[in-house]
Design a protein around this motif. Sequence first.
Motif, PDB file in Angstrom:
ATOM      1  N   LYS A 187      -4.387  -4.978   0.675  1.00 57.84           N
ATOM      2  CA  LYS A 187      -4.049  -4.438   0.400  1.00 57.84           C
ATOM      3  C   LYS A 187      -3.915  -5.141  -1.694  1.00 57.84           C
ATOM      4  N   SER A 188      -4.563  -6.170  -1.310  1.00 58.83           N
ATOM      5  CA  SER A 188      -4.060  -6.981  -2.563  1.00 58.83           C
ATOM      6  C   SER A 188      -5.563  -7.698  -2.871  1.00 58.83           C
ATOM      7  N   ASP A 197      -0.006  -0.069 -14.336  1.00 59.17           N
ATOM      8  CA  ASP A 197       0.551   0.466 -13.379  1.00 59.17           C
ATOM      9  C   ASP A 197      -0.812   0.815 -12.166  1.00 59.17           C
ATOM     10  N   GLY A 198      -0.412   2.667 -12.163  1.00 56.42           N
ATOM     11  CA  GLY A 198      -0.767   2.432 -10.448  1.00 56.42           C
ATOM     12  C   GLY A 198      -2.295   3.111 -11.237  1.00 56.42           C
ATOM     13  N   THR A 249     -10.312  -9.516  -2.712  1.00 51.31           N
ATOM     14  CA  THR A 249      -8.892  -8.245  -1.676  1.00 51.31           C
ATOM     15  C   THR A 249      -8.814  -8.969  -0.283  1.00 51.31           C
ATOM     16  N   PHE A 282      -3.884  -0.103 -11.428  1.00 47.88           N
ATOM     17  CA  PHE A 282      -4.393  -0.913 -10.079  1.00 47.88           C
ATOM     18  C   PHE A 282      -5.257  -0.366  -9.032  1.00 47.88           C
ATOM     19  N   ASP A 283      -6.082   0.509  -9.155  1.00 49.46           N
ATOM     20  CA  ASP A 283      -7.055   1.751  -8.434  1.00 49.46           C
ATOM     21  C   ASP A 283      -8.137   1.211  -8.807  1.00 49.46           C
ATOM     22  N   PHE A 320      -8.578  -2.602  -8.208  1.00 48.11           N
ATOM     23  CA  PHE A 320      -8.747  -2.418  -6.732  1.00 48.11           C
ATOM     24  C   PHE A 320     -10.475  -2.187  -5.749  1.00 48.11           C
ATOM     25  N   GLU A 360      -0.515  -7.591  -5.690  1.00 41.02           N
ATOM     26  CA  GLU A 360      -0.500  -6.213  -5.001  1.00 41.02           C
ATOM     27  C   GLU A 360      -0.284  -5.126  -6.090  1.00 41.02           C
ATOM     28  N   GLU A 361       0.110  -3.767  -5.163  1.00 36.22           N
ATOM     29  CA  GLU A 361       0.166  -3.054  -6.512  1.00 36.22           C
ATOM     30  C   GLU A 361       1.996  -2.588  -7.390  1.00 36.22           C
ATOM     31  N   HIS A 375      -3.372  -5.373 -12.798  1.00 38.31           N
ATOM     32  CA  HIS A 375      -3.206  -3.645 -13.661  1.00 38.31           C
ATOM     33  C   HIS A 375      -1.756  -3.556 -14.161  1.00 38.31           C
TER      34      HIS A 375
END
Lengths: 200, 241
Positions: B214-215, B161-162, B211, B165-166, B169, A177-178, B159
């Motif tokens: 949200k993971s 960082d944010g 996926t 992550f995007d 994903f 997860e994030e 990831h």
Amino acid sequence: MAKPVILTSGNKQYSFDVTRIDRAKLYGVRKRLPLDANGQLCTKASLTLDGENLLSSGMTAQGYFNSEGLPISRQEMVGLDAQGEMVEKIPSTLGFPQKMEGPVNASEVLDLDVESFFCLEPIEVETSFLAELKSGAVYKFCFNYSAGLEMESAYLVANDDGFFAIVGSTASGEWVEEAAVYAPVDDDDTFTDDLDFDSL
Amino acid sequence: MSSSIHLANAKGRDATIGLVPIKAATAPTLGLPGQKLYFRRYLAAKEGGTHQALSKKFSGDYGHELVTSDPEVDIEAIGAQLGQTQRVYLDGGGELMYSDPKFIEVLLNPDGSEKERREPVDSAMNVNVEVPIKFSGRLMPVKDAISRFGFRRKLQLRHVDGLTFDFLFDIAKELESKESLMIIGAGDKGVSPMIFQANGRPYRGFLEGKTKDKSYRLTLHLSEMELKKPLASKRKAGYGK
């Protein structure tokens, strides 16, 4: 030659000769040889950090000792799991019929932490089953090449070149997860035998 | 081994992301219930106690001397625990070398015969350098991949960082929709093998993505060999020369 792999499905039995395959058997090996000033082959040795002992082959030994410093032989030891509970030794499955499951989803093979690959040569196998494998069917069975403390899983696959068993234990990654924080893994834990040449 | 990878996606956007090896749970080990055991390396013979040294000293058969006088045992030294040691080399005459030896590289065929001798060729790590690892654009169905290639190792992409992550994903979602593995690699076209450490083994990379809510789970399956019969097996079966 090793005993054959014997697989059962319903009331049918199939047998294969088994040969381990690895990169060296398929592609050969690259070695690095140390030479002295006269072009003669050198030998590896170890020097203790205090400089007292130059250790060549045959001068060292190793083993297990208890907290009192007494040696413990391998014959005295038993299998212990992560909780310290005893586990029985599991014999080799070669020569003993193993039940086959399948056909299974091919993506199951991707969940394996692979230990070894084997080339299988059919001894007594129905041609219809061989054709089914060649069309892409994947079968699963329990496999232990030699006696050990853990039973491994094997997947039977086929391609134009032949029939193969992919052997290992299940290991799939985590869902991420994030918010998950990434921590680099210690170098000692990964790919320790990963050099592309053997060094003498 | 590199713990990160510089990766570019299908659109050429790149990022440096983490790598985590995926391994099975630790297998049972040998031991004694309720006791902690220690694995130790110790001195079993000194230089004068080896077979060569004793043969030379006693002109051949030294069995009688072993029984009557224990010439191989140095009571002060044998059994001493060995800690860290330093690798050294002995020259052709058995003398300690005080400078590094010269190395040559020998290539051996699968049957053990020598193919070539040459100066050593070093290969550099290429997974976390300026030029990113790229998508080749070639997709391979899972069924084909697992029957043609031996996936010896696998790594999970993580990831840091944010933004990454995007990045990851989206890659996982795209691969999941295609139900195939994407071949990735080094070089301009993303088909050259990946090397994770200096002089490391070259691996072909196959990226799997999934996926869940949200993971994500992005796994890099690494192959160092194809699944094929060794030459010896083919010759035995009557294939080839």
